[in-house]
Write a protein that holds these residues in place. Structure first.
Motif, PDB file in Angstrom:
ATOM      1  N   PRO A   3       0.409  -1.047   0.341  1.00 34.20           N
ATOM      2  CA  PRO A   3      -0.263   0.184   0.048  1.00 34.20           C
ATOM      3  C   PRO A   3       0.925   1.333  -0.228  1.00 34.20           C
ATOM      4  CG  PRO A   3      -0.786  -1.609   1.521  1.00 34.20           C
ATOM      5  CD  PRO A   3       0.020  -2.143   1.373  1.00 34.20           C
ATOM      6  N   LEU A   4       1.725   0.970   1.095  1.00 31.81           N
ATOM      7  CA  LEU A   4       2.711   2.385   0.423  1.00 31.81           C
ATOM      8  C   LEU A   4       3.709   2.536  -0.347  1.00 31.81           C
ATOM      9  CD1 LEU A   4       3.523   4.784   2.985  1.00 31.81           C
ATOM     10  CD2 LEU A   4       5.395   3.419   3.380  1.00 31.81           C
ATOM     11  N   ALA A   5       3.803   2.014  -1.186  1.00 34.02           N
ATOM     12  CA  ALA A   5       4.710   1.387  -2.394  1.00 34.02           C
ATOM     13  C   ALA A   5       3.564   2.287  -3.548  1.00 34.02           C
ATOM     14  CB  ALA A   5       4.787   0.709  -3.016  1.00 34.02           C
ATOM     15  N   GLU A   6       2.325   1.800  -3.385  1.00 36.44           N
ATOM     16  CA  GLU A   6       0.909   2.619  -4.283  1.00 36.44           C
ATOM     17  C   GLU A   6       1.263   4.181  -4.134  1.00 36.44           C
ATOM     18  OE1 GLU A   6      -2.680   0.174  -3.462  1.00 36.44           O
ATOM     19  OE2 GLU A   6      -1.736  -1.631  -5.041  1.00 36.44           O
ATOM     20  N   VAL A   8       3.269   6.314  -2.754  1.00 34.98           N
ATOM     21  CA  VAL A   8       4.793   6.627  -3.649  1.00 34.98           C
ATOM     22  C   VAL A   8       4.321   6.914  -5.144  1.00 34.98           C
ATOM     23  CG1 VAL A   8       7.091   6.593  -4.225  1.00 34.98           C
ATOM     24  CG2 VAL A   8       6.333   5.593  -1.266  1.00 34.98           C
ATOM     25  N   LEU A   9       3.750   6.053  -5.336  1.00 33.82           N
ATOM     26  CA  LEU A   9       3.764   6.232  -6.803  1.00 33.82           C
ATOM     27  C   LEU A   9       2.688   7.137  -7.473  1.00 33.82           C
ATOM     28  CD1 LEU A   9       3.725   1.643  -8.665  1.00 33.82           C
ATOM     29  CD2 LEU A   9       5.935   3.836  -8.075  1.00 33.82           C
ATOM     30  N   ALA A  10       2.070   7.992  -6.281  1.00 29.67           N
ATOM     31  CA  ALA A  10       0.942   7.952  -6.634  1.00 29.67           C
ATOM     32  C   ALA A  10       1.013   9.516  -6.518  1.00 29.67           C
ATOM     33  CB  ALA A  10      -0.503   7.960  -5.902  1.00 29.67           C
ATOM     34  N   ARG A  11       2.388   9.996  -5.400  1.00 28.47           N
ATOM     35  CA  ARG A  11       3.397  10.962  -5.483  1.00 28.47           C
ATOM     36  C   ARG A  11       2.415  11.765  -4.542  1.00 28.47           C
ATOM     37  NH1 ARG A  11       4.124  13.727 -11.121  1.00 28.47           N
ATOM     38  NH2 ARG A  11       5.432  12.342 -12.706  1.00 28.47           N
ATOM     39  N   ASP A  12       2.655  10.771  -3.336  1.00 27.53           N
ATOM     40  CA  ASP A  12       1.930  11.057  -1.733  1.00 27.53           C
ATOM     41  C   ASP A  12       2.689  11.638  -1.365  1.00 27.53           C
ATOM     42  OD1 ASP A  12       1.336  11.286   0.793  1.00 27.53           O
ATOM     43  OD2 ASP A  12      -0.652  10.275   0.526  1.00 27.53           O
ATOM     44  N   LEU A  13       2.838  12.995  -0.785  1.00 26.24           N
ATOM     45  CA  LEU A  13       4.644  12.922  -0.163  1.00 26.24           C
ATOM     46  C   LEU A  13       4.352  12.830   0.669  1.00 26.24           C
ATOM     47  CD1 LEU A  13       4.362  17.442  -0.990  1.00 26.24           C
ATOM     48  CD2 LEU A  13       5.558  15.594  -1.942  1.00 26.24           C
ATOM     49  N   ARG A  14       3.461  12.971   2.171  1.00 30.12           N
ATOM     50  CA  ARG A  14       3.277  12.005   3.455  1.00 30.12           C
ATOM     51  C   ARG A  14       4.179  10.319   2.588  1.00 30.12           C
ATOM     52  NH1 ARG A  14       1.592  14.919   7.958  1.00 30.12           N
ATOM     53  NH2 ARG A  14       0.297  16.957   6.760  1.00 30.12           N
ATOM     54  N   ALA A  15       3.403   9.986   2.370  1.00 27.63           N
ATOM     55  CA  ALA A  15       3.539   7.815   1.762  1.00 27.63           C
ATOM     56  C   ALA A  15       5.257   7.746   1.757  1.00 27.63           C
ATOM     57  CB  ALA A  15       2.652   7.368   1.253  1.00 27.63           C
ATOM     58  N   THR A  16       5.547   9.223   0.910  1.00 29.38           N
ATOM     59  CA  THR A  16       7.099   8.712   0.081  1.00 29.38           C
ATOM     60  C   THR A  16       7.915   9.340   1.336  1.00 29.38           C
ATOM     61  OG1 THR A  16       5.967   9.858  -2.241  1.00 29.38           O
ATOM     62  CG2 THR A  16       8.532  10.209  -1.399  1.00 29.38           C
ATOM     63  N   ALA A  17       7.759  10.160   2.202  1.00 29.68           N
ATOM     64  CA  ALA A  17       8.465  10.985   3.232  1.00 29.68           C
ATOM     65  C   ALA A  17       7.976   9.413   4.210  1.00 29.68           C
ATOM     66  CB  ALA A  17       7.426  11.571   3.903  1.00 29.68           C
ATOM     67  N   ARG A  18       7.396   8.818   4.699  1.00 28.84           N
ATOM     68  CA  ARG A  18       7.047   7.058   5.715  1.00 28.84           C
ATOM     69  C   ARG A  18       8.069   6.188   5.045  1.00 28.84           C
ATOM     70  NH1 ARG A  18       2.150   9.431   5.778  1.00 28.84           N
ATOM     71  NH2 ARG A  18       0.949   7.351   4.425  1.00 28.84           N
ATOM     72  N   GLY A  28      10.589  -3.012   9.897  1.00 25.21           N
ATOM     73  CA  GLY A  28       9.273  -3.355   8.648  1.00 25.21           C
ATOM     74  C   GLY A  28       9.511  -4.365   7.599  1.00 25.21           C
ATOM     75  N   ASP A  29       8.273  -3.855   6.694  1.00 23.29           N
ATOM     76  CA  ASP A  29       8.537  -4.345   5.138  1.00 23.29           C
ATOM     77  C   ASP A  29       9.608  -3.467   3.930  1.00 23.29           C
ATOM     78  OD1 ASP A  29       6.702  -3.036   5.274  1.00 23.29           O
ATOM     79  OD2 ASP A  29       5.475  -4.089   4.903  1.00 23.29           O
ATOM     80  N   HIS A  30       9.965  -2.693   4.553  1.00 25.00           N
ATOM     81  CA  HIS A  30      10.864  -2.047   3.834  1.00 25.00           C
ATOM     82  C   HIS A  30      11.498  -2.201   2.491  1.00 25.00           C
ATOM     83  CE1 HIS A  30      14.476  -3.830   5.262  1.00 25.00           C
ATOM     84  NE2 HIS A  30      15.581  -2.997   3.849  1.00 25.00           N
ATOM     85  N   ALA A  31      12.085  -3.970   2.520  1.00 23.92           N
ATOM     86  CA  ALA A  31      12.595  -4.639   1.122  1.00 23.92           C
ATOM     87  C   ALA A  31      11.255  -4.575   0.653  1.00 23.92           C
ATOM     88  CB  ALA A  31      13.008  -5.784   1.879  1.00 23.92           C
ATOM     89  N   ALA A  32      10.204  -5.537   0.995  1.00 22.90           N
ATOM     90  CA  ALA A  32       8.812  -5.456  -0.002  1.00 22.90           C
ATOM     91  C   ALA A  32       8.507  -3.573  -1.234  1.00 22.90           C
ATOM     92  CB  ALA A  32       7.944  -5.541   0.906  1.00 22.90           C
ATOM     93  N   ILE A  33       8.156  -2.872  -0.114  1.00 20.10           N
ATOM     94  CA  ILE A  33       8.505  -1.787  -0.775  1.00 20.10           C
ATOM     95  C   ILE A  33       9.446  -0.972  -1.771  1.00 20.10           C
ATOM     96  CG2 ILE A  33       8.537   0.942  -0.565  1.00 20.10           C
ATOM     97  CD1 ILE A  33       6.912   0.534   2.501  1.00 20.10           C
ATOM     98  N   LEU A  34      10.730  -1.382  -1.715  1.00 17.27           N
ATOM     99  CA  LEU A  34      12.010  -1.940  -2.678  1.00 17.27           C
ATOM    100  C   LEU A  34      11.332  -2.110  -3.311  1.00 17.27           C
ATOM    101  CD1 LEU A  34      14.944  -1.167  -0.549  1.00 17.27           C
ATOM    102  CD2 LEU A  34      13.680   0.690  -1.915  1.00 17.27           C
ATOM    103  N   LYS A  35      11.168  -3.451  -3.609  1.00 16.85           N
ATOM    104  CA  LYS A  35      10.603  -4.563  -4.774  1.00 16.85           C
ATOM    105  C   LYS A  35       9.642  -3.844  -5.845  1.00 16.85           C
ATOM    106  CE  LYS A  35      12.807  -8.097  -1.658  1.00 16.85           C
ATOM    107  NZ  LYS A  35      12.469  -9.767  -1.063  1.00 16.85           N
ATOM    108  N   ASP A  36       8.518  -2.765  -4.833  1.00 19.73           N
ATOM    109  CA  ASP A  36       7.456  -3.146  -5.605  1.00 19.73           C
ATOM    110  C   ASP A  36       7.570  -1.897  -6.544  1.00 19.73           C
ATOM    111  OD1 ASP A  36       6.051  -5.536  -4.816  1.00 19.73           O
ATOM    112  OD2 ASP A  36       5.196  -3.950  -3.395  1.00 19.73           O
ATOM    113  N   LEU A  37       9.050  -1.096  -6.097  1.00 19.02           N
ATOM    114  CA  LEU A  37       8.979   0.671  -7.005  1.00 19.02           C
ATOM    115  C   LEU A  37      10.315   0.620  -7.399  1.00 19.02           C
ATOM    116  CD1 LEU A  37       9.271   2.611  -3.258  1.00 19.02           C
ATOM    117  CD2 LEU A  37       7.497   2.474  -5.627  1.00 19.02           C
TER     118      LEU A  37
END
Length: 353
Positions: A3-6, A8-18, A28-37
């Motif tokens: 969900p956080l990767a989605e 970021v791709l939607a250019r949500d500034l707060r989500a990108t900062a998180r 957390g699951d930072h690796a999953a975020i990087l893989k999706d991005l």
């Protein structure tokens, strides 16, 4: 997709900062975020800004942001500050000089602490840059700590490396020392209104020429700057023209960042290097070499983390055995590697082994 990767791709500034925070903390699951991005990265131009402390990197970075924004480019900045070896804290003050852009929604500035990492970058700087690439940045400026002549990590992280120098920060010997000066794609002699600017430019030109002569003598190029200075006079175009064929010859620009002088000419030189990367066989080979080195670093970090986690008590036992002089550190390391290869099932190296 995470969900956080989605977001970021939607250019949500707060989500990108998180996302940047999770990646920096490796939480957390930072690796999953990087893989999706990752499939959504590769569009941004990663521009590294490095040099000695006090050369004016932050002020010059601020000016570069202004130029890129006038070109309607979205800009992200990863500013790395040193971590105190005593308190573990970091001031994260590089972005103080970039306050003019805080209200711009198309400028994202993220400060990172080195957290003990060497080479001028933090361990997470490359991953944070990828998050900002996926966020939609056209240019990601990575400003390093500025630790000295061996600050080479930025060359593995950035497409283009800008080394900022200033008059009066060292004698001519400094210009011919191996290390960071050999890895520059473009030099900016900042504070060029000071005495000694001409001498600084002359020393850099001498260093570039010597690098080219060494490359000819050995029959191979060293890094991406080993070309003779006179190659420019032998057919390379003038600044602002088409990129030259063959090895890249580092360009030198004079700037006075506080007065915004020479910045436009500097950007022209940086753009020429990017065109060389994208439009020549030598540039393509340079990018492949950079990615190979980056993969080596990624693999080394992954193996180290996996080995430490798998060996656990065996690693502690090896430390104690070495401290008691029951085994030398070289043999202990070899046995730890063997234990890791065997699934960490072997006994810990120690007395009687």
């Amino acid at each position: 997709m995470h969900p956080l990767a989605e977001k970021v791709l939607a250019r949500d500034l707060r989500a990108t900062a998180r996302a940047c925070r999770l990646v920096d903390d490796r939480a957390g699951d930072h690796a999953a975020i990087l893989k999706d991005l990752f499939p959504h990265t590769g569009r941004a131009w990663i521009l590294g800004v490095t040099g000695n402390p006090g050369a004016g990197k932050s002020t010059l970075t601020d000016r570069l942001i202004s130029v890129f924004r006038k070109q309607d480019r979205r800009v992200a900045v990863v500013a790395v500050d040193p971590t105190s070896p005593f308190t573990g804290g970091a001031i994260l003050g590089d972005r103080i000089r970039m306050q003019a852009h805080f209200g711009d929604p198309d400028v994202f500035i993220r400060s990172l602490a080195t957290r003990g990492a060497l080479g001028g970058l933090s361990r997470s700087a490359v991953d944070v840059a990828r998050v900002l690439d996926a966020w939609g940045a056209d240019v990601v400026l990575v400003e390093t700590v500025g630790v000295g002549q061996d600050e080479l990590e930025i060359t593995r992280a950035a497409h283009t490396t800008l080394v900022v120098a200033a008059p009066g920060m060292g004698d001519e010997v400094q210009a011919i020392k191996a290390g960071i000066l050999e890895c520059a794609d473009v030099f900016a002699v900042n504070k060029a209104d000071r005495d000694g600017a001409d001498a600084a430019v002359r020393d850099l030109e001498l260093m570039i020429a010597l690098g080219g002569e060494v490359a000819k003598a050995t029959g191979r190029a060293r890094g991406h700057s080993a070309a003779a200075l006179h190659a420019r006079a032998a057919g390379a175009p003038a600044p602002g023209g088409e990129p030259p064929a063959g090895p890249w010859v580092p360009a030198i620009a004079r700037t006075v960042a506080t007065r915004n002088e020479g910045v436009a000419a500097l950007v022209e030189q940086l753009e020429r290097h990017r065109a060389w990367l994208l439009g020549t066989e030598e540039g393509a080979a340079r990018q492949e070499e950079r990615l190979r080195e980056a993969m080596h670093v990624q693999l080394r970090d992954a193996l180290t983390d996996a080995a430490v986690a798998a060996l656990g008590p065996a690693l502690d036992a090896a430390v104690h055995a070495v401290s008691r002089r029951e085994v030398d550190p070289y043999t202990a390391s070899e046995r730890l590697v063997e234990a890791f290869r065997a699934g960490a099932g072997a006994a810990a190296p120690g007395a009687g082994a």
